[in-house]
Every structure is written in C-alpha cells, then in structure tokens.
Scaffold this motif. Structure first.
Motif, mmCIF file in Angstrom:
data_model
loop_
_atom_site.group_PDB
_atom_site.id
_atom_site.type_symbol
_atom_site.label_atom_id
_atom_site.label_comp_id
_atom_site.label_asym_id
_atom_site.label_seq_id
_atom_site.Cartn_x
_atom_site.Cartn_y
_atom_site.Cartn_z
ATOM 1 N N GLN A 44 -136.783 -44.597 5.848
ATOM 2 C CA GLN A 44 -135.543 -44.684 4.936
ATOM 3 C C GLN A 44 -135.371 -45.960 4.680
ATOM 4 O O GLN A 44 -135.632 -46.888 6.285
ATOM 5 C CB GLN A 44 -134.515 -43.604 4.730
ATOM 6 C CG GLN A 44 -135.512 -42.343 5.150
ATOM 7 C CD GLN A 44 -135.010 -42.382 3.170
ATOM 8 O OE1 GLN A 44 -133.823 -42.458 2.459
ATOM 9 N NE2 GLN A 44 -136.622 -41.762 3.319
ATOM 10 N N SER A 45 -134.833 -47.212 4.186
ATOM 11 C CA SER A 45 -134.172 -47.665 3.690
ATOM 12 C C SER A 45 -132.925 -48.125 3.493
ATOM 13 O O SER A 45 -132.647 -46.790 3.351
ATOM 14 C CB SER A 45 -134.783 -49.442 2.677
ATOM 15 O OG SER A 45 -135.271 -48.119 1.477
ATOM 16 N N ALA A 46 -132.204 -48.956 3.533
ATOM 17 C CA ALA A 46 -130.636 -48.901 3.002
ATOM 18 C C ALA A 46 -130.733 -48.990 2.069
ATOM 19 O O ALA A 46 -131.588 -48.803 0.678
ATOM 20 C CB ALA A 46 -130.190 -50.567 3.570
ATOM 21 N N PRO A 47 -130.123 -48.158 1.595
ATOM 22 C CA PRO A 47 -129.478 -48.188 0.030
ATOM 23 C C PRO A 47 -129.267 -48.704 -0.965
ATOM 24 O O PRO A 47 -128.328 -49.719 -0.597
ATOM 25 C CB PRO A 47 -128.190 -46.365 -0.211
ATOM 26 C CG PRO A 47 -127.755 -46.204 1.510
ATOM 27 C CD PRO A 47 -128.601 -47.265 2.521
ATOM 28 N N SER A 48 -129.756 -48.865 -1.685
ATOM 29 C CA SER A 48 -130.237 -50.045 -3.028
ATOM 30 C C SER A 48 -129.012 -50.025 -3.805
ATOM 31 O O SER A 48 -127.875 -49.195 -3.225
ATOM 32 C CB SER A 48 -131.680 -49.729 -3.864
ATOM 33 O OG SER A 48 -130.979 -48.606 -4.504
ATOM 34 N N LEU A 49 -128.676 -50.666 -4.797
ATOM 35 C CA LEU A 49 -127.918 -51.621 -5.726
ATOM 36 C C LEU A 49 -127.607 -50.161 -6.344
ATOM 37 O O LEU A 49 -126.535 -49.598 -6.565
ATOM 38 C CB LEU A 49 -127.945 -53.048 -6.018
ATOM 39 C CG LEU A 49 -128.008 -53.827 -5.452
ATOM 40 C CD1 LEU A 49 -128.595 -54.986 -5.782
ATOM 41 C CD2 LEU A 49 -126.396 -54.494 -4.640
#
Length: 145
Positions: free
Chosen positions: A17-22
């Motif tokens: 997982q990565s941080a929520p995108s725009l």
C-alpha cells in the motif's frame, strides 16, 4: 459507483500500500461532502472543492506560511456574508482547496481517521464560505458523524 475508502482498502496487501492518491482524496472528499446535512450541502451551490498536494506559492506568500505543511485546506474567494453570491467582473469563483500531503502528515501524527480529518477540513472551509462561527461548524461536523 464510487467505492468507500474501506472498500478501496479491504483485502489489500498492506505491504504493497501507498498513501491515498489525489484521486482517492477526491473520492473521500466527495463521500465526506455527501455525509453532511442535506440543508448544508444545498446551500453550498456550485462552490467546487479542489484537491492538490500542496498550496501554491501565491497561497504560501498570502497566508505567510513557513512551510507547505502549515495549512490543511483553504477557502479562496469572497464569502456569502461579504456579498459573494455573484462574482464581480474579474473575480475568480469561490473555491475550496484540500491539501493532500499536509492532511496525510496531520493524520500520521493524530489518532483521528483520515475521513474524519477530511470532513473537518471540508466543513471548516465551507463554513468560511457562509461566514459560520467555529461553534456552527462544530455542530455541522457532529451531525455528519
């Protein structure tokens, strides 16, 4: 149909997982807006909510920010109490800005959920459009939860 944040995250490998995108932020903001009291939403009219990673240089200078992380959101324009129902010639339309990276940074340092933080920032910035007091905004936010 737009998915909720929990639907977006369910069943994922957290190691990947990565941080929520725009785009994710726009979904969360739209869900937060939809959860606000109907009367409040109806009054906002066509004030758009924009999502970007950080405030621009003009905002940084205008708000006298020391860091791009010093602001989570911004109402840009002239609020309804100041007569902004119809923009004057040459006046940009009112806009609400949510700043993804500062919000993520705040989220990492606090015990609130990301959705609650985005709702808080959204209500606060919409409240500026209406000229609401902090107490008015707290009541609206409480009714959205």
């Amino acid at each position: 149909m737009a998915k909720t944040l929990s639907q977006l995250l369910t069943g994922r490998d957290w190691a990947e997982q990565s941080a929520p995108s725009l785009d994710d932020f726009e979904i969360i903001a739209a869900e937060a807006f939809a959860a606000l009291p109907e009367e409040f939403r109806a009054l906002t009219g066509n004030v758009p909510c924009m999502v970007t990673d950080f405030p621009d240089e003009e905002t940084m200078t205008e708000m006298e920010l020391e860091s791009e992380f010093d602001i989570l959101g911004l109402f840009r324009g002239v609020g309804l109490p100041q007569g902004a129902a119809d923009p004057m010639t040459g006046q940009l339309p009112n806009q609400i800005w949510l700043y993804r990276r500062p919000i993520l940074d705040y989220w990492a340092e606090h015990e609130e959920t990301l959705g609650a933080i985005i709702t808080h920032v959204l209500v606060h910035e919409i409240g500026h459009h209406f000229g609401f007091s902090d107490e008015d905004m707290e009541a609206i936010e409480a009714s959205a939860g």
